[in-house]
Motif scaffolding. Structure first.
Motif, short mmCIF file in Angstrom:
data_model
loop_
_atom_site.label_atom_id
_atom_site.label_comp_id
_atom_site.label_asym_id
_atom_site.label_seq_id
_atom_site.Cartn_x
_atom_site.Cartn_y
_atom_site.Cartn_z
N ALA A 482 0.28 -1.40 0.05
CA ALA A 482 0.30 -0.01 0.08
C ALA A 482 0.66 1.45 0.00
CB ALA A 482 -1.19 0.13 1.45
N PHE A 483 2.14 1.40 0.53
CA PHE A 483 2.78 2.49 0.82
C PHE A 483 3.65 2.06 -0.63
CE2 PHE A 483 6.77 4.10 2.03
CZ PHE A 483 6.59 5.58 2.42
N ARG A 484 4.15 1.31 -1.24
CA ARG A 484 4.47 2.10 -2.82
C ARG A 484 3.97 2.21 -3.24
NH1 ARG A 484 6.84 -3.43 -2.30
NH2 ARG A 484 5.59 -3.62 -4.45
N ARG A 485 2.31 1.50 -3.46
CA ARG A 485 1.18 2.56 -4.35
C ARG A 485 1.27 3.36 -4.28
NH1 ARG A 485 -3.88 -1.54 -4.58
NH2 ARG A 485 -2.88 -3.08 -4.85
N LEU A 486 1.04 4.43 -2.73
CA LEU A 486 0.37 5.38 -2.79
C LEU A 486 1.86 6.37 -2.65
CD1 LEU A 486 -1.47 7.18 -0.65
CD2 LEU A 486 0.09 6.91 1.41
N LYS A 487 3.11 5.99 -3.13
CA LYS A 487 4.39 6.41 -3.22
C LYS A 487 4.25 6.82 -4.96
CE LYS A 487 7.86 4.79 -1.80
NZ LYS A 487 9.69 4.77 -1.59
N GLY A 488 3.44 5.40 -5.51
CA GLY A 488 3.10 5.91 -7.01
C GLY A 488 2.54 6.99 -7.15
N LEU A 489 1.57 6.41 -6.49
CA LEU A 489 0.36 7.70 -7.29
C LEU A 489 1.19 9.21 -7.50
CD1 LEU A 489 -2.01 7.72 -4.88
CD2 LEU A 489 -2.15 6.34 -6.29
N PRO A 490 0.14 9.51 -8.71
CA PRO A 490 0.60 10.83 -9.63
C PRO A 490 0.63 12.06 -8.45
CG PRO A 490 -1.78 10.29 -10.57
CD PRO A 490 -0.98 8.76 -8.99
N ARG A 491 1.31 12.81 -8.64
CA ARG A 491 1.62 13.73 -7.86
C ARG A 491 0.26 14.79 -7.61
NH1 ARG A 491 6.92 16.57 -8.50
NH2 ARG A 491 7.97 14.65 -7.51
N SER A 492 -0.36 14.91 -9.01
CA SER A 492 -1.91 15.38 -8.88
C SER A 492 -3.09 15.12 -7.62
CB SER A 492 -2.44 15.64 -10.46
OG SER A 492 -2.48 14.60 -10.94
N ALA A 493 -2.22 13.50 -7.49
CA ALA A 493 -3.31 13.31 -7.09
C ALA A 493 -3.94 13.25 -5.08
CB ALA A 493 -3.24 11.81 -6.52
N PHE A 494 -2.31 14.15 -5.45
CA PHE A 494 -2.24 14.58 -3.37
C PHE A 494 -2.45 16.05 -3.83
CE2 PHE A 494 0.84 10.62 -4.12
CZ PHE A 494 0.73 10.45 -2.21
N GLY A 495 -2.33 16.52 -4.68
CA GLY A 495 -2.55 17.67 -5.37
C GLY A 495 -4.06 17.84 -4.44
N THR A 496 -5.36 17.27 -5.00
CA THR A 496 -6.48 17.42 -5.27
C THR A 496 -6.97 17.26 -3.39
OG1 THR A 496 -6.93 16.56 -7.11
CG2 THR A 496 -8.07 16.10 -6.17
N SER A 497 -5.77 16.33 -3.20
CA SER A 497 -5.74 15.51 -1.93
C SER A 497 -6.06 16.51 -0.62
CB SER A 497 -5.26 14.43 -1.67
OG SER A 497 -6.71 13.83 -0.61
N LEU A 498 -4.74 17.54 -1.04
CA LEU A 498 -4.40 18.12 0.29
C LEU A 498 -5.11 18.76 0.22
CD1 LEU A 498 -0.12 18.39 -0.65
CD2 LEU A 498 -2.07 18.72 1.37
N ALA A 499 -5.80 19.73 -1.02
CA ALA A 499 -6.82 21.30 -1.66
C ALA A 499 -8.27 21.26 -1.16
CB ALA A 499 -7.25 21.27 -2.93
N HIS A 500 -8.70 19.52 -0.86
CA HIS A 500 -9.55 19.31 -0.71
C HIS A 500 -9.56 19.46 0.72
CE1 HIS A 500 -11.66 16.81 -4.87
NE2 HIS A 500 -11.47 19.19 -4.64
N MET A 501 -8.66 19.02 1.20
CA MET A 501 -8.02 19.01 3.05
C MET A 501 -8.51 20.16 3.66
SD MET A 501 -5.77 17.10 4.63
CE MET A 501 -4.75 15.96 3.51
N GLY A 502 -7.63 21.01 3.01
CA GLY A 502 -7.53 22.67 2.90
C GLY A 502 -9.24 22.84 3.75
N LEU A 503 -9.75 22.76 2.41
CA LEU A 503 -10.92 23.40 2.86
C LEU A 503 -11.77 23.08 3.57
CD1 LEU A 503 -12.95 24.75 0.59
CD2 LEU A 503 -13.74 22.54 -0.61
N GLY A 504 -11.55 21.67 3.95
CA GLY A 504 -12.07 21.27 5.87
C GLY A 504 -11.49 21.96 6.58
N VAL A 505 -10.83 21.91 6.48
CA VAL A 505 -9.59 22.77 8.03
C VAL A 505 -10.22 24.25 8.31
CG1 VAL A 505 -7.31 23.67 8.77
CG2 VAL A 505 -7.23 21.50 7.28
N THR A 506 -10.15 24.79 6.71
CA THR A 506 -11.05 26.33 6.89
C THR A 506 -12.35 26.03 7.00
OG1 THR A 506 -9.13 27.14 5.07
CG2 THR A 506 -11.15 28.25 5.45
N LEU A 507 -13.08 25.39 6.79
CA LEU A 507 -13.80 25.52 7.08
C LEU A 507 -14.36 24.93 8.72
CD1 LEU A 507 -17.26 25.90 6.19
CD2 LEU A 507 -17.13 23.08 6.86
N ILE A 508 -13.82 24.43 9.20
CA ILE A 508 -13.82 24.15 11.02
C ILE A 508 -13.41 25.71 11.21
CG2 ILE A 508 -12.34 22.79 12.59
CD1 ILE A 508 -12.05 20.31 11.16
N GLY A 509 -12.47 26.64 10.88
CA GLY A 509 -11.27 27.53 11.36
C GLY A 509 -12.70 28.19 11.25
#
Lengths: 662, 149
Positions: A482-509
């Motif tokens: 799973a870790f290897r697969r995670l590392k192999g994910l395209p960076r854009s997948a992390f980008g999406t995830s980070l941006a959406h997470m940020g939305l959640g963090v801002t909303l909580i604030g």
């Protein structure tokens, strides 16, 4: 002499950008390669000339050359060096020159890095960029010359507006402009595509990095501006729905929609016409923002100066570009072939839903911002459309979008399974409700909407992580795989995830600070204490001091909890001597993501002072979330598949071809 | 679903959403906006209690009085009418007698004073709120930039 050189460079830049606006497009029309190549040279030359001009103005500010009117009005020999630099764009003329610098910078980037673009497309894009540059260059030279001289030269300057003497405001405008003006590239690509009457998935692939870069900068700029307003204005608010804030927020909403629709176009060749329209609308919003801020038509905390000729000039630019681009769109859009079909429940469908809500929200903000103007023009009655209006409309509109965000990445292209996606989000929903319950327990109740909001924010964060976990196959395969697969994910997948997470963090604030902040306005005498957020503040007394260009009255506070001193705070009022202008320097201390915020009021006759004390729980999450979004943008930009012309790796299985960040 | 049905579902959903948004905006406009008045207007029209309005004008000379704690009383004038204002909180840095000001709040029944919860501050020492400046010019009270200082 040097000053005149800067002026002259700007006039030359006008000449080169006129060349750039005509020759390449002619070349593209007639298939003349040498004419098309003029575009590249001219774009670099224009950028160089504007850079010289900007450097000269900076030189004038740094050396405090008060024979230049702009320096005299916005600088002072005593201000710290950094504000001599930031004073360059802390005024109307200088900030327009900065606008121009960034615009030509982007043209130069297209000229340099657009080698893989089809020749005609590149030529057309550069020409359209130059049309904008020409218009704004004329605007600066005719109505807002930063190089105007004063004779005889005054002895000292009138000082930079004290509220602008702040590190946040030194960085905020350049970032904001990088965002605003970055969308001009998308606009130029859209207009160029309409001129050529041809558009395909490759077009979206070229446009997306620009949109993403502009969006990232705009996010950073807005966030920085909001934090500046929070700590510098001393009102404890972080967003006022002020017309100028709206002016930067509308392009952000439209730009966010553009990022998502370009995704559909790139992957599925659908939504072509819509994406082109959105690219035009996004930059139109930027132009409108510039108009609203620079013309001073709206009563706003940001309006530096009002000058009718400037307003009319920018309005003309606005009408020409928006009207022109939309007319071109009306004529040409039917020529563009519509692409791929999809079911309403699908990744495309989710992204259309996103676009629908974001553009509606942008339209709502636009309506609220312009309605007072229209009403006044029509009936003469003056109204103010403030936070209550925007909270009611914008807040309600965002709700379905926020609920839908985690679903998007979990749905398949073409035809998705809503029920399946819902099942996979069970854990996220559960965690959200759990945290909401904990907050209910800790706060002994609290408004139900606030609990729901916090649960929603947690659900957004957990939902984004769910997407990554599912892609890595967490729980289904061994941890190392799973870790290897995670590392192999395209960076854009992390980008999406980070941006959406940020939305959640801002909303909580946002939710936490809106629902649970406490505010006390008390009159305090030395030795008195007051409570806020579980902390005890003791007022120790006032002290006078002198800064380089101001005098300061500061109140000293000792913060303790359970009788143990934790920290101390200074909160002050400054009087800037050159302008005789007072400002409030709030005292702020962070405790984790929460803050104590102390603002001084007037001194009373009996030695006391009026103090306003806020406890702002989790307020740092608001800006922390935007850091996640920015990180998401940067990570996605570094994805090799987004680089123009980068060879795509074929070995990736179809399943892993994910969308870059939104 | 056929091609036609798919398109219909998407367009129908979109139009429905837009319609809801338009209704929402119209509702919000009827509820959540504040009209701007000058003291002279208030002599002509009666504002029902509990209606949020903005009141703008100049802070009358010699009218600022500090009450208990952070409560402040002052009067807003446009030389035709004068309205007394009660405000609890910290006044903006640039609040001064003779200066332009915009306050937001409401009248409450049984009290002739305007109860403000917001007093607007602006970023310039010569600042005159645009709404106020326009009206003062109309009424001939405006004496140019100097008068605002």
């Amino acid at each position: 002499m040097i000053i005149e050189l800067g002026h002259y460079a700007l006039v030359l830049a006008l000449a080169t950008s006129i060349l750039q606006s005509l020759l390449p497009i002619f070349g593209a029309l007639r298939g003349d390669r040498s004419l098309m190549q003029v575009g590249t040279t001219a774009a670099l030359a224009t950028f160089g000339l504007v850079a010289v001009s900007f450097a000269v103005l900076t030189y004038a500010h740094v050396t405090s050359d008060f024979s230049v009117q702009n320096v005299w009005e916005n600088s002072h020999s005593l201000i710290p060096l950094i504000y001599k630099y930031s004073g360059v764009w802390g005024n109307h003329e200088g900030s327009m020159l900065l606008w121009m610098l960034i615009l030509t910078f982007f043209s130069a980037l297209v000229a340099t890095f657009g080698r893989n673009l089809p020749e005609t497309l590149k030529a057309n894009v550069l020409s359209v960029q130059a049309w904008i540059a020409t218009a704004f260059c004329l605007f600066i030279l005719l109505t807002s010359n930063p190089f105007a001289r004063l004779l005889p030269a005054p002895g000292d300057g009138k000082d930079l507006n004290p509220v602008l003497q702040d590190i946040g405001l030194a960085i905020h405008p350049p970032l904001l402009y990088l965002g605003y003006v970055g969308f001009s590239v998308c606009f130029s690509f859209a207009v160029a595509a309409l001129i050529e009457g041809r558009i395909d998935a490759a077009w979206a692939r070229w446009v997306r990095p620009w949109a993403l870069a502009a969006w990232t900068c705009l996010t950073a700029g807005i966030s920085m501006g909001s934090y500046w307003a929070y700590y510098e204005l001393g009102w404890g608010g972080w967003w006022f729905w002020d017309p100028v804030e709206n002016a930067s927020f509308m392009p952000w909403l439209a730009g966010t929609a553009l990022l998502h629709s370009a995704l559909v176009m790139e992957k599925r060749e659908a939504l072509k016409i819509w994406t082109v329209l959105l690219a035009i609308m996004t930059f139109s919003m930027s132009l409108l923002g510039t108009f609203l801020v620079r013309s001073g038509v709206l009563t706003s905390v940001h309006a530096f100066a009002t000058d009718p000729t400037r307003g009319v000039f920018i309005l003309a630019i606005l009408v020409f570009f928006i009207g022109g681009a939309l007319s071109l769109f009306a004529f040409r859009a039917t020529h563009l072939k519509a692409g791929g079909l999809f079911a309403p429940i699908s990744r495309e469908g989710a992204l259309v839903f996103n676009n629908l809500i974001l553009t509606t929200a942008a339209a709502t903000v636009l309506t609220g911002t312009l309605y007072p103007l229209v009403l006044e023009a029509l009936t003469g009655s003056k109204i103010s459309v403030g936070p209550p209006f925007f909270n009611m409309t914008f807040g309600l509109l965002m709700l379905p979008l926020l609920l839908a965000v985690p679903f998007g990445p979990l749905l398949a292209w073409k035809r998705g399974d809503l029920f399946g996606a819902g099942q996979r989000l069970f854990a996220a929903v559960g965690i959200g409700l759990l945290i909401g319950g904990i907050v209910y327990y800790v706060e002994h109740g609290g408004p139900i909407m606030a609990l729901f909001g916090i649960a929603l924010g947690v659900y957004l964060i957990a939902g984004s992580l769910t997407d990554l976990a599912l892609r890595a196959g967490l729980g289904k395969v061994s941890g190392s795989v799973a870790f290897r697969r995670l590392k192999g994910l395209p960076r854009s997948a992390f980008g999406t995830s980070l941006a959406h997470m940020g939305l959640g963090v801002t909303l909580i604030g946002i939710v936490a600070v809106t629902a649970f902040e406490t505010e006390h306005v008390v009159e305090m005498k030395p030795g008195m204490t007051t409570e806020a957020g579980g902390y005890t503040l003791r007022f120790d007394g006032m002290r006078q001091s002198n800064g380089p260009n101001y005098t300061e009255d500061s109140g000293h506070f000792t913060v303790s909890i359970g009788g143990v001193n934790v920290t101390e705070m200074w909160s002050s009022k400054r009087l800037y001597t050159a302008r005789r202008m007072p400002t409030t320097e709030a005292g702020i201390r962070s405790f984790g993501a929460s803050q104590l915020y102390v603002s001084l009021g007037d001194a009373m006759a009996d030695g006391g002072v009026v103090v306003r004390i806020w406890w702002k729980p989790f307020i740092l999450c608001i800006w922390g979330g935007t850091l996640f979004m920015i990180a998401g943008g940067v990570v996605s930009l570094s994805d090799r598949r987004l680089r123009v012309g980068a060879p795509s790796r074929a070995k990736k299985p179809k399943k892993l071809v994910l969308e870059p960040a939104e | 679903m056929s091609r036609k049905q798919k398109r219909l579902a998407i367009i129908g959903g979109g139009v429905g959403f837009l319609l809801a948004a338009v209704l929402l905006v119209m509702f919000a406009f009827s509820q959540a906006v504040a009209y701007f008045y000058m003291p002279a207007d208030l002599q002509k029209t009666q504002i029902p209690p509990e209606t949020r309005i903005r009141l703008g004008g100049l802070v009358a000379e010699g009218s600022v009085k500090r009450g208990q704690g952070s409560t402040v009383n002052f009067a807003v004038t446009d030389s035709i009418g004068t309205v007394k204002v009660t405000y609890t909180g910290i006044l903006p840095d640039l609040f001064r007698e003779g200066q332009g000001v915009v306050t937001e709040g409401k009248f409450v029944s049984g009290n002739p004073d305007f109860v403000a919860d917001t007093v607007l501050a602006k970023h310039d020492e010569n600042y005159m709120p645009k709404d106020v400046a326009d009206r003062l010019k109309e009424q001939g009270v405006w004496k140019g930039e100097e008068a605002a200082k």
